[in-house]
Design a protein around this motif. Sequence first.
Motif, PDB file in Angstrom:
ATOM      1  N   LEU A   1       0.584  -0.945   0.308  1.00  0.00           N
ATOM      2  CA  LEU A   1       0.040  -0.101  -0.439  1.00  0.00           C
ATOM      3  C   LEU A   1       1.391   1.099  -0.334  1.00  0.00           C
ATOM      4  N   HIS A   2       1.981   1.097   0.630  1.00  0.00           N
ATOM      5  CA  HIS A   2       2.916   2.098   0.330  1.00  0.00           C
ATOM      6  C   HIS A   2       4.026   3.199  -0.802  1.00  0.00           C
ATOM      7  N   LYS A   3       4.163   1.674  -0.886  1.00  0.00           N
ATOM      8  CA  LYS A   3       5.521   1.680  -2.090  1.00  0.00           C
ATOM      9  C   LYS A   3       4.955   3.106  -3.277  1.00  0.00           C
ATOM     10  N   ASP A   4       3.658   3.584  -3.867  1.00  0.00           N
ATOM     11  CA  ASP A   4       3.323   3.733  -4.737  1.00  0.00           C
ATOM     12  C   ASP A   4       3.500   5.752  -4.335  1.00  0.00           C
ATOM     13  N   HIS A   5       4.142   5.275  -2.864  1.00  0.00           N
ATOM     14  CA  HIS A   5       4.354   7.411  -2.365  1.00  0.00           C
ATOM     15  C   HIS A   5       5.431   7.343  -2.490  1.00  0.00           C
ATOM     16  N   HIS A   6       6.471   6.645  -2.457  1.00  0.00           N
ATOM     17  CA  HIS A   6       7.694   6.708  -2.785  1.00  0.00           C
ATOM     18  C   HIS A   6       8.335   6.376  -4.550  1.00  0.00           C
ATOM     19  N   LYS A   7       6.969   6.641  -5.054  1.00  0.00           N
ATOM     20  CA  LYS A   7       7.962   6.498  -7.021  1.00  0.00           C
ATOM     21  C   LYS A   7       7.074   8.198  -7.188  1.00  0.00           C
ATOM     22  N   LYS A   8       8.285   8.376  -8.305  1.00  0.00           N
ATOM     23  CA  LYS A   8       8.541   9.902  -8.195  1.00  0.00           C
ATOM     24  C   LYS A   8       7.061  10.084  -9.368  1.00  0.00           C
ATOM     25  N   ASP A   9       6.247   9.163 -10.426  1.00  0.00           N
ATOM     26  CA  ASP A   9       5.269   8.844 -11.679  1.00  0.00           C
ATOM     27  C   ASP A   9       4.259   8.453 -10.720  1.00  0.00           C
ATOM     28  N   HIS A  10       2.812   9.512 -10.724  1.00  0.00           N
ATOM     29  CA  HIS A  10       2.221   8.034 -10.240  1.00  0.00           C
ATOM     30  C   HIS A  10       0.709   8.149 -11.019  1.00  0.00           C
ATOM     31  N   ASP A  11       0.409   7.829 -11.224  1.00  0.00           N
ATOM     32  CA  ASP A  11      -0.793   7.501 -12.048  1.00  0.00           C
ATOM     33  C   ASP A  11      -2.404   7.528 -11.798  1.00  0.00           C
ATOM     34  N   SER A  12      -1.986   8.498 -10.387  1.00  0.00           N
ATOM     35  CA  SER A  12      -3.526   8.905 -10.284  1.00  0.00           C
ATOM     36  C   SER A  12      -3.114  10.070  -8.811  1.00  0.00           C
TER      37      SER A  12
END
Length: 150
Positions: free
Chosen positions: A36-47
Amino acid sequence: MELAIWFLIFIATFCIMEFMAWFTHKYIMHGFLWVLHKDHHKKDHDSWFERNDAFFLYYAAVSMAFIIIASNTWFWYGYPIGFGIMAYGASYFLVHDIFIHQRFKMFRKANNWYARGVRRAHKIHHKNIHKEGGECFGMLFVPFKYFKKS
C-alpha cells in the motif's frame, strides 16, 4: 477540572499519534503493508490518489469510532481521544500532503528553520525507494540533525 483533563487527554493523544505515525510508517508501511505504501515512494503516479491514502482512512475510522462511542456511552474521554487523532490527521495532511508533497500548491514559500528541517528529513526518507534501508520515519518531530544549517 473536567475541561483541563479533557485538554490534557487531547494533547497527550496528539503527541502519542506522532509516535504511532513513526511506528506505523517504519514497521507497517515499510513492513507487511509495503504494497500500500510503495506507490508513495514513486515519482510518477497514475492518479492523484495513492494506495498509501488507505492509512488515512484507517486512522479516520479509529477517530470516528472514539467519538461515536463517546457520544453513545459514559466513555466521555473518547471525545478528546477521537479529536486528538483527528487533529493529528489534519496536521499530517497539512504538513505531509500539502506542505511537503505539494498535493495542493500552498505553503510553497515557507522557509523557516522548522520547515527546512522537516522538508530535509522527508527528502532523505524518499531518497530510498525501497522497503528496507530507509531512515527518518517521523513527521512533525524529526531528528535535530535535519535542522542544522547545511
